[in-house]
Design a protein around this motif. Structure first.
Motif, mmCIF file in Angstrom:
data_model
loop_
_atom_site.group_PDB
_atom_site.id
_atom_site.type_symbol
_atom_site.label_atom_id
_atom_site.label_comp_id
_atom_site.label_asym_id
_atom_site.label_seq_id
_atom_site.Cartn_x
_atom_site.Cartn_y
_atom_site.Cartn_z
ATOM 1 N N ASP A 20 -14.146 9.058 3.777
ATOM 2 C CA ASP A 20 -14.405 9.152 5.198
ATOM 3 C C ASP A 20 -15.926 8.638 5.262
ATOM 4 O OD1 ASP A 20 -12.067 10.065 6.120
ATOM 5 O OD2 ASP A 20 -12.588 12.138 5.903
ATOM 6 N N LYS A 23 -15.912 4.839 4.489
ATOM 7 C CA LYS A 23 -15.439 3.978 5.725
ATOM 8 C C LYS A 23 -16.452 4.028 6.740
ATOM 9 C CE LYS A 23 -10.634 5.055 5.043
ATOM 10 N NZ LYS A 23 -9.411 5.821 5.653
ATOM 11 N N ALA A 24 -17.037 5.020 6.920
ATOM 12 C CA ALA A 24 -18.214 4.932 8.001
ATOM 13 C C ALA A 24 -19.293 4.073 7.523
ATOM 14 C CB ALA A 24 -18.597 6.667 8.098
ATOM 15 N N THR A 27 -17.938 0.478 7.841
ATOM 16 C CA THR A 27 -17.637 0.229 9.315
ATOM 17 C C THR A 27 -19.121 -0.263 10.049
ATOM 18 O OG1 THR A 27 -15.591 1.501 9.251
ATOM 19 C CG2 THR A 27 -16.573 0.951 11.414
ATOM 20 N N GLY A 30 -20.536 -3.351 9.511
ATOM 21 C CA GLY A 30 -19.928 -4.467 10.123
ATOM 22 C C GLY A 30 -18.755 -5.146 9.058
ATOM 23 N N GLN A 32 -14.947 -5.144 7.160
ATOM 24 C CA GLN A 32 -13.542 -4.644 7.483
ATOM 25 C C GLN A 32 -13.281 -3.728 6.177
ATOM 26 O OE1 GLN A 32 -10.861 -7.758 8.587
ATOM 27 N NE2 GLN A 32 -8.991 -6.611 8.301
ATOM 28 N N VAL A 33 -12.817 -2.471 6.175
ATOM 29 C CA VAL A 33 -12.422 -1.799 5.228
ATOM 30 C C VAL A 33 -11.106 -1.880 4.693
ATOM 31 C CG1 VAL A 33 -12.402 0.913 4.723
ATOM 32 C CG2 VAL A 33 -14.085 -0.056 6.375
ATOM 33 N N ASP A 35 -8.625 0.248 2.798
ATOM 34 C CA ASP A 35 -8.402 1.639 2.472
ATOM 35 C C ASP A 35 -7.930 1.788 1.047
ATOM 36 O OD1 ASP A 35 -8.673 2.609 5.196
ATOM 37 O OD2 ASP A 35 -6.625 2.112 5.530
#
Length: 103
Positions: A20, A23-24, A27, A30, A32-33, A35
């Protein structure tokens, strides 16, 4: 590489390196994550002592910079030895050898 940078940023801010949080950060930057990559990085870094890795990386970097600086001096010594071996005996050595024949 962005995933590692994000992990280092989290480490520097004393935050847990979790999916998490990664990802934060990504993101917010800018990016693109992916997974799968986030999951892999988080799992791989779970057992890693990042502080120790950074300390060792600094030590290795200093050693790598210092080693080339020493190498040319050693190479010059070896070159001198090789040149002396190729030249053969010096004039003084030859004169001393001749003197012993007639002495």
């Amino acid at each position: 590489m962005e995933y590692i940078y994000a992990s280092l940023l989290l480490h520097a801010s004393k935050k847990e390196i979790s999916e998490d949080n990664l990802k934060a950060v990504l993101t917010a930057a800018g990016i693109q994550v992916d997974d799968v990559r986030v999951k892999a990085v988080a799992a791989a870094l779970k057992e890693v002592n990042i502080e120790e890795v950074l300390k060792n990386a600094s030590t290795m970097q200093v050693a790598a910079v210092a080693a080339p600086a020493q190498a040319p001096a050693e190479e010059k010594k070896e070159e001198k030895k090789e040149e002396e071996e190729k030249k053969g005996p010096s004039e003084e050595e030859i004169a001393g050898g001749l003197a012993s024949l007639f002495g």
